[in-house]
Design a protein around this motif. Structure first.
Motif, PDB file in Angstrom:
ATOM      1  N   ALA A  13       0.828  -1.211   0.000  1.00 15.55           N
ATOM      2  CA  ALA A  13       0.000   0.000   0.000  1.00 15.55           C
ATOM      3  C   ALA A  13       0.858   1.255   0.000  1.00 15.55           C
ATOM      4  N   ASP A  14       1.960   1.235   0.771  1.00 17.65           N
ATOM      5  CA  ASP A  14       2.852   2.402   0.824  1.00 17.65           C
ATOM      6  C   ASP A  14       3.530   2.635  -0.526  1.00 17.65           C
ATOM      7  N   VAL A  15       3.914   1.550  -1.185  1.00 16.98           N
ATOM      8  CA  VAL A  15       4.560   1.665  -2.501  1.00 16.98           C
ATOM      9  C   VAL A  15       3.582   2.272  -3.509  1.00 16.98           C
ATOM     10  N   VAL A  16       2.338   1.779  -3.492  1.00 19.93           N
ATOM     11  CA  VAL A  16       1.309   2.303  -4.397  1.00 19.93           C
ATOM     12  C   VAL A  16       1.066   3.785  -4.098  1.00 19.93           C
ATOM     13  N   ALA A  17       0.952   4.118  -2.807  1.00 16.39           N
ATOM     14  CA  ALA A  17       0.709   5.506  -2.411  1.00 16.39           C
ATOM     15  C   ALA A  17       1.831   6.409  -2.914  1.00 16.39           C
ATOM     16  N   GLU A  18       3.065   5.957  -2.777  1.00 14.25           N
ATOM     17  CA  GLU A  18       4.203   6.780  -3.203  1.00 14.25           C
ATOM     18  C   GLU A  18       4.214   6.990  -4.714  1.00 14.25           C
ATOM     19  N   ARG A  19       3.777   5.989  -5.457  1.00 15.93           N
ATOM     20  CA  ARG A  19       3.757   6.129  -6.924  1.00 15.93           C
ATOM     21  C   ARG A  19       2.699   7.154  -7.349  1.00 15.93           C
ATOM     22  N   ILE A  20       1.571   7.160  -6.646  1.00 15.29           N
ATOM     23  CA  ILE A  20       0.543   8.164  -6.953  1.00 15.29           C
ATOM     24  C   ILE A  20       1.009   9.542  -6.489  1.00 15.29           C
ATOM     25  N   GLU A  21       1.677   9.597  -5.331  1.00 15.40           N
ATOM     26  CA  GLU A  21       2.222  10.872  -4.858  1.00 15.40           C
ATOM     27  C   GLU A  21       3.193  11.461  -5.875  1.00 15.40           C
ATOM     28  N   ARG A  22       3.996  10.594  -6.503  1.00 13.74           N
ATOM     29  CA  ARG A  22       4.945  11.081  -7.503  1.00 13.74           C
ATOM     30  C   ARG A  22       4.214  11.730  -8.684  1.00 13.74           C
ATOM     31  N   LEU A  23       3.061  11.148  -9.076  1.00 18.65           N
ATOM     32  CA  LEU A  23       2.268  11.739 -10.164  1.00 18.65           C
ATOM     33  C   LEU A  23       1.767  13.133  -9.774  1.00 18.65           C
ATOM     34  N   ILE A  24       1.449  13.302  -8.482  1.00 20.68           N
ATOM     35  CA  ILE A  24       0.978  14.605  -8.001  1.00 20.68           C
ATOM     36  C   ILE A  24       2.138  15.593  -7.944  1.00 20.68           C
ATOM     37  N   ILE A  25       3.264  15.158  -7.390  1.00 15.39           N
ATOM     38  CA  ILE A  25       4.438  16.035  -7.295  1.00 15.39           C
ATOM     39  C   ILE A  25       4.892  16.496  -8.671  1.00 15.39           C
ATOM     40  N   ASP A  26       4.847  15.593  -9.648  1.00  9.37           N
ATOM     41  CA  ASP A  26       5.305  15.918 -11.001  1.00  9.37           C
ATOM     42  C   ASP A  26       4.277  16.731 -11.791  1.00  9.37           C
ATOM     43  N   GLY A  27       3.102  16.979 -11.183  1.00  6.26           N
ATOM     44  CA  GLY A  27       2.101  17.801 -11.862  1.00  6.26           C
ATOM     45  C   GLY A  27       1.251  17.045 -12.862  1.00  6.26           C
ATOM     46  N   VAL A  28       1.404  15.705 -12.917  1.00  2.00           N
ATOM     47  CA  VAL A  28       0.557  14.917 -13.819  1.00  2.00           C
ATOM     48  C   VAL A  28      -0.876  14.927 -13.297  1.00  2.00           C
ATOM     49  N   LEU A  29      -1.015  14.776 -11.976  1.00  2.00           N
ATOM     50  CA  LEU A  29      -2.311  14.919 -11.315  1.00  2.00           C
ATOM     51  C   LEU A  29      -2.283  16.224 -10.529  1.00  2.00           C
ATOM     52  N   LYS A  30      -3.272  17.088 -10.735  1.00  2.00           N
ATOM     53  CA  LYS A  30      -3.270  18.410 -10.120  1.00  2.00           C
ATOM     54  C   LYS A  30      -4.337  18.510  -9.033  1.00  2.00           C
ATOM     55  N   VAL A  31      -4.181  19.499  -8.165  1.00  2.00           N
ATOM     56  CA  VAL A  31      -5.139  19.733  -7.083  1.00  2.00           C
ATOM     57  C   VAL A  31      -6.544  19.872  -7.661  1.00  2.00           C
ATOM     58  N   GLY A  32      -7.489  19.131  -7.071  1.00  6.33           N
ATOM     59  CA  GLY A  32      -8.880  19.175  -7.515  1.00  6.33           C
ATOM     60  C   GLY A  32      -9.200  18.243  -8.661  1.00  6.33           C
ATOM     61  N   GLN A  33      -8.173  17.644  -9.253  1.00  3.31           N
ATOM     62  CA  GLN A  33      -8.392  16.765 -10.408  1.00  3.31           C
ATOM     63  C   GLN A  33      -8.812  15.380  -9.951  1.00  3.31           C
ATOM     64  N   ALA A  34      -9.781  14.801 -10.659  1.00  3.16           N
ATOM     65  CA  ALA A  34     -10.217  13.445 -10.349  1.00  3.16           C
ATOM     66  C   ALA A  34      -9.139  12.450 -10.758  1.00  3.16           C
ATOM     67  N   LEU A  35      -8.938  11.431  -9.932  1.00  2.00           N
ATOM     68  CA  LEU A  35      -8.015  10.368 -10.299  1.00  2.00           C
ATOM     69  C   LEU A  35      -8.648   9.524 -11.404  1.00  2.00           C
ATOM     70  N   PRO A  36      -7.820   8.955 -12.284  1.00  2.00           N
ATOM     71  CA  PRO A  36      -8.366   8.031 -13.276  1.00  2.00           C
ATOM     72  C   PRO A  36      -9.089   6.883 -12.575  1.00  2.00           C
ATOM     73  N   SER A  37      -9.883   6.118 -13.319  1.00  2.00           N
ATOM     74  CA  SER A  37     -10.602   4.985 -12.738  1.00  2.00           C
ATOM     75  C   SER A  37      -9.605   3.995 -12.137  1.00  2.00           C
ATOM     76  N   GLU A  38     -10.080   3.214 -11.191  1.00  2.00           N
ATOM     77  CA  GLU A  38      -9.204   2.202 -10.569  1.00  2.00           C
ATOM     78  C   GLU A  38      -8.633   1.269 -11.626  1.00  2.00           C
ATOM     79  N   ARG A  39      -9.480   0.870 -12.582  1.00  2.00           N
ATOM     80  CA  ARG A  39      -9.009  -0.045 -13.615  1.00  2.00           C
ATOM     81  C   ARG A  39      -7.852   0.563 -14.401  1.00  2.00           C
ATOM     82  N   ARG A  40      -8.018   1.842 -14.768  1.00  2.00           N
ATOM     83  CA  ARG A  40      -6.963   2.485 -15.565  1.00  2.00           C
ATOM     84  C   ARG A  40      -5.687   2.669 -14.748  1.00  2.00           C
TER      85      ARG A  40
END
Length: 256
Positions: A13-40
């Motif tokens: 779970a921590d590894v998965v969380a860190e990978r998503i955090e990296r997407l946020i830090i890198d600006g791929v996912l932005k504040v207020g933006q919906a995350l892609p579907s779980e499947r994607r």
């Protein structure tokens, strides 16, 4: 490089969380933006659905994402706006802050433009061109709302910063968005209806855009700084004009 000091056995779970955090830090996912579907997300990150759900649970616990019924999960507000609001109020209520912020913008945006020219990818430059063309279209529409002008102007400068690929620089500028928009709005509101100043700003934006996309780091840095310094000088001149007008009017009306 610091990952070597982390214990080898880590929770999935921590590894998965860190990978998503990296997407946020890198600006791929932005504040207020919906995350892609779980499947994607599972497909993109190469993980199981159960691991994904555990990772999202960790991120919710950290306050990094929020989940609501019918909306799914989205990136939370990360900059502590409620805690910062009294400070932001003090800053925004003081006219002097405008010039302090322009000094900060010249430093941060000069360096971000230099890095963007060095590190920007073709994808970054496609996005930057879109922001540039949207800004130009708004500027040519005399009936457009000045606040919309300011938003598009700011979006162009933020796109330059994102092309720097320095997440700390990007998030620092994003954390100043409210104050930054006030300076951009001041320049749009006071300068764009003055033909000489408007042409000057358009030329400065053009120089900045071309220097970054043509990968000329020194010219990009200079163009960004010259643009901010030009706004500062023009706004000071307008202030002085207004003060001269007030003094002359008071003399005319017999105040002195």
């Amino acid at each position: 490089m610091f990952n070597h000091i982390v214990p080898e056995k880590r929770q999935v779970a921590d590894v998965v969380a860190e990978r998503i955090e990296r997407l946020i830090i890198d600006g791929v996912l932005k504040v207020g933006q919906a995350l892609p579907s779980e499947r994607r997300l599972c497909e993109k990150l190469g993980i199981s659905r159960s691991a994904m759900r555990e990772g999202l649970r960790v991120l919710r616990g950290r306050g990094i994402i929020e989940t609501s019924q019918g909306r799914g999960s989205f990136v939370a507000q990360l900059s502590g706006r409620h805690d910062a609001s009294p400070l932001m109020h003090l800053f925004s209520s003081q006219p002097r802050t405008l010039y302090d912020l322009l000094e900060v913008r010249a430093l941060l945006e000069g360096e971000s433009a230099r890095l963007a020219a060095l590190r920007g990818t073709e994808a970054d430059f496609i996005l930057l061109r879109r922001r540039y063309e949207e800004m130009l279209a708004a500027h040519s529409d005399e009936g457009a709302d000045p606040r919309e002008h300011a938003r598009l102007d700011h979006a162009f400068h933020l796109a330059v910063c994102e092309a720097s690929h320095n997440p700390v620089l990007v998030h620092t500028l994003q954390s100043l968005t409210d104050l930054m928009l006030s300076t951009v709005f001041a320049s749009v509101n006071n300068l764009y209806h003055r033909p000489v100043q408007k042409r000057q700003i358009d030329r400065q934006h053009s120089r900045l855009f071309h220097a970054v996309t043509e990968r000329l780091p020194d010219q990009a840095q200079r163009a960004a700084r010259d643009h901010i310094h030009g706004i500062r000088d023009n706004l000071r001149e307008i202030e002085q004009e207004e003060q001269r007008l007030v003094r002359a009017t008071m003399r005319l009306e017999g105040w002195t």
